[in-house]
Design a protein around this motif. Structure first.
Motif: not given
Length: 190
Positions: A39, A42-43, A51-52, A56, A85, A89
């Motif tokens: 996460h 993603a953040v 989106d984040a 995840t 991940c 992304i």
């Protein structure tokens, strides 16, 4: 009275082995141990928000459904999750870029609306335009919920997504549509 001895959780290598073997408890341990790292990536890519959260969740769903492709000989499970991940992304950035290009192309090609527009027709056009901007699977889920009148459970069954994901997509999409329509509608009717 003897103290109850709680079983210790296995180490990362054992979690990886059990994950690859399809042990659902290993999935829970993997999520518990490495969801924060996934996460966080993603953040950093999208900022906090849907989106984040989606990246995840997509990472762990893809890892679980593709667990046959994991081999501890090629590296530890957390490294494999990080690789997934990164792909999620990149996929999300590509989707957002496609949406941006499509929106720009439509804006360039769209003729100017006539001065007097019926409010009901304008609202329908605005809603359809907003639905066109929603990516998949959110748009398909909204269409199944409102145009096909399917329940959340039926949508989850049809799409193969977890029920919680379906509910989250519907809630976030409706919030996004409401916010955009309130702003656009206020401008349209001003």
């Amino acid at each position: 009275m003897a103290a109850e001895v709680l079983p210790l959780e296995p180490g990362d290598d054992e979690v990886g082995r059990r994950f690859a073997a399809g042990d659902e408890q290993a999935l829970a341990w993997a999520y518990e141990r490495w969801a924060g790292q996934v996460h966080g990536m993603a953040v950093r890519a999208f900022g906090p928000g849907p989106d984040a959260e989606d990246v995840t969740q997509q990472t762990f769903v893809s890892a679980w459904t593709g667990r046959a492709g994991y081999s501890s000989a090629r590296g530890p499970l957390p490294a494999w999750l990080v690789g997934i991940c990164r792909h999620k992304i990149a996929d999300t950035w590509a989707r957002l870029e496609r949406q941006r290009r499509t929106t720009e192309a439509v804006a360039v090609e769209a003729p100017a609306p006539p001065a007097a527009v019926d409010a009901v027709v304008a609202d329908r056009v605005l809603l359809l335009g907003e639905l066109d901007q929603i990516g998949q699977p959110q748009r398909g889920i909204i269409e199944m919920a409102f145009f096909e009148d399917l329940t959340h459970v039926q949508i989850a069954t049809r799409t193969g997504l977890p029920l919680g994901t379906v509910k989250s997509h519907i809630r976030r999409t409706l919030e996004r549509l409401r916010a955009r329509l309130e702003v656009d509608g206020a401008a349209l009717h001003a």
